[in-house]
Design a protein around this motif. Structure first.
Motif, PDB file in Angstrom:
ATOM      1  N   SER A 117      32.235   3.726   7.306  1.00  0.00           N
ATOM      2  CA  SER A 117      32.001   2.494   8.057  1.00  0.00           C
ATOM      3  C   SER A 117      33.115   2.268   9.064  1.00  0.00           C
ATOM      4  CB  SER A 117      31.855   1.287   7.128  1.00  0.00           C
ATOM      5  OG  SER A 117      32.982   1.113   6.310  1.00  0.00           O
ATOM      6  N   VAL A 118      32.781   1.509  10.086  1.00  0.00           N
ATOM      7  CA  VAL A 118      33.726   1.158  11.140  1.00  0.00           C
ATOM      8  C   VAL A 118      34.721   0.142  10.610  1.00  0.00           C
ATOM      9  CG1 VAL A 118      33.897  -0.091  13.335  1.00  0.00           C
ATOM     10  CG2 VAL A 118      32.116   1.651  13.005  1.00  0.00           C
ATOM     11  N   GLY A 119      35.984   0.311  10.993  1.00  0.00           N
ATOM     12  CA  GLY A 119      36.981  -0.707  10.713  1.00  0.00           C
ATOM     13  C   GLY A 119      37.271  -1.541  11.944  1.00  0.00           C
ATOM     14  N   HIS A 120      37.816  -0.886  12.987  1.00  0.00           N
ATOM     15  CA  HIS A 120      38.263  -1.589  14.191  1.00  0.00           C
ATOM     16  C   HIS A 120      38.435  -0.549  15.292  1.00  0.00           C
ATOM     17  CE1 HIS A 120      40.447  -4.707  16.454  1.00  0.00           C
ATOM     18  NE2 HIS A 120      41.498  -3.907  16.564  1.00  0.00           N
ATOM     19  N   ARG A 121      37.912  -0.843  16.467  1.00  0.00           N
ATOM     20  CA  ARG A 121      38.146  -0.034  17.676  1.00  0.00           C
ATOM     21  C   ARG A 121      37.656   1.411  17.542  1.00  0.00           C
ATOM     22  NH1 ARG A 121      44.042  -0.493  19.937  1.00  0.00           N
ATOM     23  NH2 ARG A 121      42.963   0.681  21.560  1.00  0.00           N
ATOM     24  N   ILE A 122      36.506   1.592  16.888  1.00  0.00           N
ATOM     25  CA  ILE A 122      35.874   2.912  16.818  1.00  0.00           C
ATOM     26  C   ILE A 122      34.385   2.692  16.594  1.00  0.00           C
ATOM     27  CG2 ILE A 122      36.179   3.182  14.324  1.00  0.00           C
ATOM     28  CD1 ILE A 122      36.751   6.169  14.854  1.00  0.00           C
ATOM     29  N   SER A 123      33.575   3.640  17.083  1.00  0.00           N
ATOM     30  CA  SER A 123      32.131   3.554  16.867  1.00  0.00           C
ATOM     31  C   SER A 123      31.752   4.246  15.570  1.00  0.00           C
ATOM     32  CB  SER A 123      31.385   4.210  18.034  1.00  0.00           C
ATOM     33  OG  SER A 123      31.572   5.621  18.010  1.00  0.00           O
ATOM     34  N   LEU A 124      30.587   3.899  15.040  1.00  0.00           N
ATOM     35  CA  LEU A 124      30.132   4.529  13.805  1.00  0.00           C
ATOM     36  C   LEU A 124      29.838   6.010  14.028  1.00  0.00           C
ATOM     37  CD1 LEU A 124      29.431   4.242  10.841  1.00  0.00           C
ATOM     38  CD2 LEU A 124      27.182   3.375  11.493  1.00  0.00           C
ATOM     39  N   ASP A 125      29.294   6.363  15.190  1.00  0.00           N
ATOM     40  CA  ASP A 125      29.042   7.780  15.479  1.00  0.00           C
ATOM     41  C   ASP A 125      30.345   8.581  15.439  1.00  0.00           C
ATOM     42  OD1 ASP A 125      26.321   7.457  15.735  1.00  0.00           O
ATOM     43  OD2 ASP A 125      26.341   7.352  17.928  1.00  0.00           O
ATOM     44  N   HIS A 126      31.375   8.042  16.090  1.00  0.00           N
ATOM     45  CA  HIS A 126      32.662   8.746  16.093  1.00  0.00           C
ATOM     46  C   HIS A 126      33.277   8.774  14.700  1.00  0.00           C
ATOM     47  CE1 HIS A 126      34.240   9.144  20.511  1.00  0.00           C
ATOM     48  NE2 HIS A 126      33.246   9.961  20.218  1.00  0.00           N
ATOM     49  N   ALA A 127      33.139   7.686  13.945  1.00  0.00           N
ATOM     50  CA  ALA A 127      33.684   7.660  12.588  1.00  0.00           C
ATOM     51  C   ALA A 127      33.049   8.760  11.728  1.00  0.00           C
ATOM     52  CB  ALA A 127      33.472   6.288  11.959  1.00  0.00           C
ATOM     53  N   VAL A 129      37.215  -5.507  16.864  1.00  0.00           N
ATOM     54  CA  VAL A 129      36.664  -4.940  18.101  1.00  0.00           C
ATOM     55  C   VAL A 129      35.650  -3.870  17.719  1.00  0.00           C
ATOM     56  CG1 VAL A 129      37.185  -3.637  20.195  1.00  0.00           C
ATOM     57  CG2 VAL A 129      38.741  -5.446  19.418  1.00  0.00           C
ATOM     58  N   LEU A 130      34.406  -4.048  18.158  1.00  0.00           N
ATOM     59  CA  LEU A 130      33.324  -3.135  17.793  1.00  0.00           C
ATOM     60  C   LEU A 130      32.739  -2.390  18.989  1.00  0.00           C
ATOM     61  CD1 LEU A 130      31.434  -5.460  15.273  1.00  0.00           C
ATOM     62  CD2 LEU A 130      32.988  -3.568  14.725  1.00  0.00           C
ATOM     63  N   ASP A 131      33.273  -2.616  20.184  1.00  0.00           N
ATOM     64  CA  ASP A 131      32.669  -2.026  21.379  1.00  0.00           C
ATOM     65  C   ASP A 131      33.535  -0.931  22.000  1.00  0.00           C
ATOM     66  OD1 ASP A 131      34.698  -3.631  22.317  1.00  0.00           O
ATOM     67  OD2 ASP A 131      33.481  -4.714  23.781  1.00  0.00           O
ATOM     68  N   GLU A 132      34.429  -0.309  21.205  1.00  0.00           N
ATOM     69  CA  GLU A 132      35.205   0.834  21.679  1.00  0.00           C
ATOM     70  C   GLU A 132      34.793   2.078  20.896  1.00  0.00           C
ATOM     71  OE1 GLU A 132      39.420   0.274  21.663  1.00  0.00           O
ATOM     72  OE2 GLU A 132      39.323  -1.659  22.699  1.00  0.00           O
ATOM     73  N   PRO A 133      34.726   3.232  21.555  1.00  0.00           N
ATOM     74  CA  PRO A 133      34.316   4.447  20.842  1.00  0.00           C
ATOM     75  C   PRO A 133      35.393   5.011  19.935  1.00  0.00           C
ATOM     76  CG  PRO A 133      34.835   4.966  23.112  1.00  0.00           C
ATOM     77  CD  PRO A 133      34.894   3.466  23.005  1.00  0.00           C
ATOM     78  N   GLY A 134      36.663   4.737  20.269  1.00  0.00           N
ATOM     79  CA  GLY A 134      37.751   5.332  19.508  1.00  0.00           C
ATOM     80  C   GLY A 134      38.085   6.718  20.002  1.00  0.00           C
ATOM     81  N   PRO A 135      39.116   7.342  19.448  1.00  0.00           N
ATOM     82  CA  PRO A 135      39.514   8.674  19.906  1.00  0.00           C
ATOM     83  C   PRO A 135      38.459   9.716  19.592  1.00  0.00           C
ATOM     84  CG  PRO A 135      40.693   8.070  17.909  1.00  0.00           C
ATOM     85  CD  PRO A 135      39.957   6.850  18.337  1.00  0.00           C
ATOM     86  N   PRO A 136      38.277  10.697  20.461  1.00  0.00           N
ATOM     87  CA  PRO A 136      37.328  11.775  20.167  1.00  0.00           C
ATOM     88  C   PRO A 136      37.761  12.561  18.931  1.00  0.00           C
ATOM     89  CG  PRO A 136      37.933  11.776  22.498  1.00  0.00           C
ATOM     90  CD  PRO A 136      38.876  10.840  21.794  1.00  0.00           C
ATOM     91  N   PRO A 137      36.818  12.991  18.114  1.00  0.00           N
ATOM     92  CA  PRO A 137      37.164  13.771  16.920  1.00  0.00           C
ATOM     93  C   PRO A 137      37.949  15.031  17.276  1.00  0.00           C
ATOM     94  CG  PRO A 137      34.900  13.031  16.815  1.00  0.00           C
ATOM     95  CD  PRO A 137      35.382  12.701  18.192  1.00  0.00           C
ATOM     96  N   GLY A 138      38.955  15.345  16.452  1.00  0.00           N
ATOM     97  CA  GLY A 138      39.748  16.546  16.658  1.00  0.00           C
ATOM     98  C   GLY A 138      40.831  16.412  17.691  1.00  0.00           C
ATOM     99  N   THR A 139      41.151  15.189  18.129  1.00  0.00           N
ATOM    100  CA  THR A 139      42.189  14.980  19.131  1.00  0.00           C
ATOM    101  C   THR A 139      43.254  14.029  18.597  1.00  0.00           C
ATOM    102  OG1 THR A 139      41.078  13.078  20.169  1.00  0.00           O
ATOM    103  CG2 THR A 139      40.520  15.273  20.990  1.00  0.00           C
ATOM    104  N   GLY A 140      44.470  14.194  19.083  1.00  0.00           N
ATOM    105  CA  GLY A 140      45.551  13.292  18.731  1.00  0.00           C
ATOM    106  C   GLY A 140      45.969  13.420  17.277  1.00  0.00           C
ATOM    107  N   ARG A 141      46.279  12.280  16.704  1.00  0.00           N
ATOM    108  CA  ARG A 141      46.714  12.239  15.317  1.00  0.00           C
ATOM    109  C   ARG A 141      45.792  11.353  14.505  1.00  0.00           C
ATOM    110  NH1 ARG A 141      52.909  11.514  17.281  1.00  0.00           N
ATOM    111  NH2 ARG A 141      53.319  13.739  17.636  1.00  0.00           N
ATOM    112  N   VAL A 142      45.724  11.651  13.222  1.00  0.00           N
ATOM    113  CA  VAL A 142      44.909  10.858  12.313  1.00  0.00           C
ATOM    114  C   VAL A 142      45.715  10.672  11.028  1.00  0.00           C
ATOM    115  CG1 VAL A 142      43.709  12.922  11.492  1.00  0.00           C
ATOM    116  CG2 VAL A 142      42.673  10.683  11.161  1.00  0.00           C
ATOM    117  N   THR A 143      45.704   9.446  10.519  1.00  0.00           N
ATOM    118  CA  THR A 143      46.549   9.114   9.368  1.00  0.00           C
ATOM    119  C   THR A 143      45.698   8.607   8.216  1.00  0.00           C
ATOM    120  OG1 THR A 143      48.468   8.585  10.744  1.00  0.00           O
ATOM    121  CG2 THR A 143      48.402   7.595   8.550  1.00  0.00           C
TER     122      THR A 143
END
Length: 230
Positions: free
Chosen positions: A187-197, A29-43
């Motif tokens: 690079s993008v993996g899945h369900r996130i935009s490159l800008d957000h990554a 999936v390449l058309d989702e922005p993903g979570p905003p930076p600095g929010t939630g959890r990151v692993t």
């Protein structure tokens, strides 16, 4: 520690693995922005190898995305599931990484891999592979470029330049995370935009060249491997 065996039906040769890549790549999936930076959890996830015994240790480290404090850590050790073939490294690592993720009691949120997603000759590196299998947002932050050349980013933190495939597609970015320091490769993996990554990478790399997710997961998987020999 229990050793994870190679899953039944796991690809064992190059042609079968490439066919699986082709099948799974269609589900990215390449058309989702993903979570905003600095929010939630990151692993952060990473692996270390014991070549003599054919073992791979995987680590998953869950951080609070805002404060970068560690919430939970997990490891798993598995048999190396596939021979070394450039472009197919995910088939060596994914079973152990999935084992580490399965051991978490907290939701992982965004997963950051020490490797590639779209910045891969077949547009399907570890970050994409793991994202499709888990259906979680994933991204790759690599220490070195794989096969894509790029111009040199400006020397200041936050500067970036595209990684382009021969057909001109932007498959990732070389991103400077610290002033006057070598870039990393996002690079993008899945369900996130490159800008957000890229924004996540800068947030996670506030003090060092590499994201805190990668630094902590790298140390943890090496410690897990060392524990096997004690």
């Amino acid at each position: 520690m229990k050793i994870i065996e190679v899953p039944p039906g796991w690809p064992l040769d190059e042609s079968t693995a490439r066919a699986v890549q082709d099948e799974l790549r269609a589900r990215v999936v390449l058309d989702e922005p993903g979570p905003p930076p600095g929010t939630g959890r990151v692993t952060g996830v990473d692996v270390a190898y014991d070549d003599e015994r054919g073992l791979v240790a995987a680590a998953a480290v869950v951080l609070d995305a805002q404060t970068l404090t560690v919430i939970e850590e997990a490891t798993a050790v598995g048999r190396v599931a596939f021979p070394y073939v450039p472009g197919l490294l995910a088939f060596r690592e994914v079973p152990a990484v999935l084992g580490a993720l399965a051991s978490l009691t907290e939701a992982p949120g965004l997963i950051v891999c020490d490797g590639y997603g779209r910045a891969h000759p077949r547009r399907f590196g570890l970050a994409s592979h793991l994202g499709v299998l888990t259906d979680l947002p994933t991204m790759g932050v690599a220490k070195n470029p794989f096969v894509f050349s790029h111009a040199d980013p400006d020397p200041d933190r936050g500067a970036s330049v595209p990684l382009r495939a021969p057909d001109g597609e932007e498959v990732g970015r070389a991103l400077r995370t610290q002033d006057q320091v070598k870039p990393v490769y996002v690079s993008v993996g899945h369900r996130i935009s490159l800008d957000h990554a890229c924004a996540h990478t800068l947030h996670l790399a506030s003090r060092y060249r590499l994201p805190e997710t990668t630094r902590r997961a790298d140390r943890l998987c090496r410690d897990a491997l060392a524990d096997l020999t004690r």
